[in-house]
Design an enzyme around this catalytic site. Structure first.
Site, PDB file in Angstrom:
ATOM      1  N   LYS A 133      -2.866  -2.109   7.567  1.00 12.81           N
ATOM      2  CA  LYS A 133      -4.106  -1.635   8.180  1.00 12.81           C
ATOM      3  C   LYS A 133      -4.335  -2.328   9.514  1.00 12.81           C
ATOM      4  O   LYS A 133      -4.005  -3.500   9.692  1.00 12.81           O
ATOM      5  CB  LYS A 133      -5.288  -1.898   7.247  1.00 12.81           C
ATOM      6  CG  LYS A 133      -5.362  -0.944   6.064  1.00 12.81           C
ATOM      7  CD  LYS A 133      -6.636  -1.168   5.276  1.00 12.81           C
ATOM      8  CE  LYS A 133      -6.771  -0.157   4.150  1.00 12.81           C
ATOM      9  NZ  LYS A 133      -8.023  -0.360   3.381  1.00 12.81           N
ATOM     10  N   HIS A 136      -4.810  -8.895   3.627  1.00 11.60           N
ATOM     11  CA  HIS A 136      -6.257  -8.776   3.784  1.00 11.60           C
ATOM     12  C   HIS A 136      -6.722  -9.609   4.978  1.00 11.60           C
ATOM     13  O   HIS A 136      -6.348 -10.775   5.107  1.00 11.60           O
ATOM     14  CB  HIS A 136      -6.981  -9.264   2.528  1.00 11.60           C
ATOM     15  CG  HIS A 136      -6.882  -8.313   1.380  1.00 11.60           C
ATOM     16  ND1 HIS A 136      -7.131  -8.683   0.074  1.00 11.60           N
ATOM     17  CD2 HIS A 136      -6.567  -6.988   1.339  1.00 11.60           C
ATOM     18  CE1 HIS A 136      -6.965  -7.635  -0.717  1.00 11.60           C
ATOM     19  NE2 HIS A 136      -6.627  -6.604   0.026  1.00 11.60           N
ATOM     20  N   HIS A 182      -2.004   2.421  -6.011  1.00 11.85           N
ATOM     21  CA  HIS A 182      -2.851   1.265  -5.726  1.00 11.85           C
ATOM     22  C   HIS A 182      -3.062   0.414  -6.980  1.00 11.85           C
ATOM     23  O   HIS A 182      -3.351  -0.784  -6.881  1.00 11.85           O
ATOM     24  CB  HIS A 182      -4.194   1.713  -5.157  1.00 11.85           C
ATOM     25  CG  HIS A 182      -4.686   0.840  -4.048  1.00 11.85           C
ATOM     26  ND1 HIS A 182      -4.042   0.725  -2.829  1.00 11.85           N
ATOM     27  CD2 HIS A 182      -5.754  -0.001  -3.967  1.00 11.85           C
ATOM     28  CE1 HIS A 182      -4.696  -0.125  -2.064  1.00 11.85           C
ATOM     29  NE2 HIS A 182      -5.733  -0.587  -2.728  1.00 11.85           N
ATOM     30  N   TYR A 221     -10.097 -10.270  -7.033  1.00 13.26           N
ATOM     31  CA  TYR A 221      -9.067 -10.544  -8.032  1.00 13.26           C
ATOM     32  C   TYR A 221      -9.362 -11.799  -8.845  1.00 13.26           C
ATOM     33  O   TYR A 221      -8.801 -11.987  -9.914  1.00 13.26           O
ATOM     34  CB  TYR A 221      -7.689 -10.635  -7.357  1.00 13.26           C
ATOM     35  CG  TYR A 221      -7.294  -9.312  -6.760  1.00 13.26           C
ATOM     36  CD1 TYR A 221      -6.929  -8.239  -7.571  1.00 13.26           C
ATOM     37  CD2 TYR A 221      -7.334  -9.108  -5.386  1.00 13.26           C
ATOM     38  CE1 TYR A 221      -6.604  -7.013  -7.031  1.00 13.26           C
ATOM     39  CE2 TYR A 221      -7.009  -7.885  -4.836  1.00 13.26           C
ATOM     40  CZ  TYR A 221      -6.643  -6.842  -5.670  1.00 13.26           C
ATOM     41  OH  TYR A 221      -6.334  -5.621  -5.128  1.00 13.26           O
ATOM     42  N   ARG A 274      -0.523  -2.181  -6.883  1.00 12.71           N
ATOM     43  CA  ARG A 274      -0.909  -3.223  -5.909  1.00 12.71           C
ATOM     44  C   ARG A 274      -1.928  -4.171  -6.543  1.00 12.71           C
ATOM     45  O   ARG A 274      -1.826  -5.395  -6.398  1.00 12.71           O
ATOM     46  CB  ARG A 274      -1.472  -2.560  -4.664  1.00 12.71           C
ATOM     47  CG  ARG A 274      -1.961  -3.522  -3.580  1.00 12.71           C
ATOM     48  CD  ARG A 274      -2.287  -2.718  -2.323  1.00 12.71           C
ATOM     49  NE  ARG A 274      -3.156  -3.402  -1.402  1.00 12.71           N
ATOM     50  CZ  ARG A 274      -2.754  -4.230  -0.449  1.00 12.71           C
ATOM     51  NH1 ARG A 274      -1.463  -4.508  -0.318  1.00 12.71           N
ATOM     52  NH2 ARG A 274      -3.617  -4.792   0.375  1.00 12.71           N
ATOM     53  N   ARG A 312       0.859  -1.179   0.000  1.00 13.34           N
ATOM     54  CA  ARG A 312       0.000   0.000   0.000  1.00 13.34           C
ATOM     55  C   ARG A 312       0.898   1.233   0.000  1.00 13.34           C
ATOM     56  O   ARG A 312       2.036   1.185   0.477  1.00 13.34           O
ATOM     57  CB  ARG A 312      -0.895   0.018   1.238  1.00 13.34           C
ATOM     58  CG  ARG A 312      -1.872  -1.142   1.351  1.00 13.34           C
ATOM     59  CD  ARG A 312      -2.722  -0.983   2.605  1.00 13.34           C
ATOM     60  NE  ARG A 312      -3.735  -2.031   2.738  1.00 13.34           N
ATOM     61  CZ  ARG A 312      -3.547  -3.163   3.433  1.00 13.34           C
ATOM     62  NH1 ARG A 312      -2.387  -3.371   4.059  1.00 13.34           N
ATOM     63  NH2 ARG A 312      -4.501  -4.079   3.494  1.00 13.34           N
TER      64      ARG A 312
END
Length: 314
Positions: free
Chosen positions: A188, A283, A257, A292, A260, A157
């Site tokens: 995150k 994630h 992004h 994806y 990414r 990120r």
């Protein structure tokens, strides 16, 4: 939906007063007012079509109207705006004492499909990662090259990349262990993860590290710094990346992004291992990563259309 011949249906007194209210008291923009008028005309037309009075509509009627409009091709976002206008009218009418029930309260339209994340093709990503922009300062060109390689190589990120320090330390948010070919980042939710760094990215990073100290003062911990020796901001990286993509001749506006997304899509295309991609991206839920698989299917569909002798219709 209006009267036959396209004429507007006459406004019932409550709707006329409501439209005056939102125009005068709420000072709605002219375009928004037109949207409200269109939505309420459609509600009137549907009620008339079913022989119903607007004061007597029930939630079941509104759900039926919503389903009809969706079936006629009204998109999810447009339908949500339509329901919002209806709901607002009945809420006002209820406050005026005209109705005891808001038939639109609790009625929700279909969910809008989430747009697919934009990813570069493999050739585009490699072309961008391989491209070294001719800059007035060769050191900045080496820095930008290392940034692009690292974003694409490890799927970081932008916040994770900005937070990288040149050296590991107890206070560092992240760093790259060059001998171990691993990037350690703070993602995150303050969750740490380690991701591999590919050979080209390591080479580009080492080239940048060889000149970094000529820009960064001794007390600056940041891995990537600007002309003044301070940690690069995400805005500065976005701007440099956009310029680099244009310089490389890519036909699309590139942002961090997107690299990414490209990393995730290309790893999934090659491996088919969704769980591994989830871990690499950091994630928390596999559902976030599953987008994806749709990108991967799009890629497969394009290959099929281009290669299969029965794919193209005459």
């Amino acid at each position: 939906m209006s009267a036959p011949g396209g004429a507007l249906l006459p406004w019932p007194a409550p709707m006329a007063r409501y439209l005056e209210h939102v125009q005068v008291s709420r000072r709605l923009a002219p375009r928004t007012l037109v949207l409200y008028q269109t939505a309420l005309q459609r509600l009137l037309g549907l009620a008339q079509q079913h022989g119903l009075e607007i004061a007597l509509l029930k939630p079941a009627h509104v759900r039926r109207f919503s389903a009809m409009l969706h079936g006629q091709g009204l998109g999810a976002r447009s339908l949500a705006l339509e329901l919002s206008a209806w709901r607002s009218f009945y809420r006002w009418w209820g406050q005026e004492g005209g109705v005891s029930l808001n038939p639109v309260e609790g009625v929700r339209g279909p969910k809008a499909a989430k747009p697919l994340p934009k990813a570069l093709s493999v050739d585009q990503a490699v072309a961008l990662a391989s491209h070294e922009r001719e800059d007035g300062d060769e050191r900045l060109a080496q820095r930008d090259h290392a940034i692009v390689e690292l974003l694409y190589s490890s799927g970081l990120r932008i916040s994770e990349l900005v937070g990288l320090d040149a050296q590991a330390s107890p206070g560092a948010k992240g760093w790259v262990d060059v001998p171990d070919a691993t990037a350690h980042v703070l993602g995150k939710g303050s969750k740490r993860r380690s991701v591999p760094v590919g050979g080209p990215a390591l080479a580009a990073l080492q080239a940048w590290l060889a000149v970094r100290d000529t820009l960064a003062p001794a007390h600056e911990p940041a891995l990537f710094v600007g002309r003044r020796g301070q940690r690069l901001s995400d805005a500065a990286i976005r701007l440099r990346l956009k310029g680099l993509a244009l310089d490389a001749g890519l036909p699309t506006s590139v942002h961090p992004h997107m690299l990414r997304h490209s990393f995730a899509s290309h790893v999934l295309q090659s491996s088919g291992d969704l769980r591994a991609v989830q871990e690499l991206l950091g994630h928390a839920n596999i559902s976030t990563t599953q987008v994806y698989t749709r990108l991967d299917f799009q890629h497969l569909a394009k290959v099929y259309d281009a290669a299969h002798p029965r794919a193209k219709r005459k």
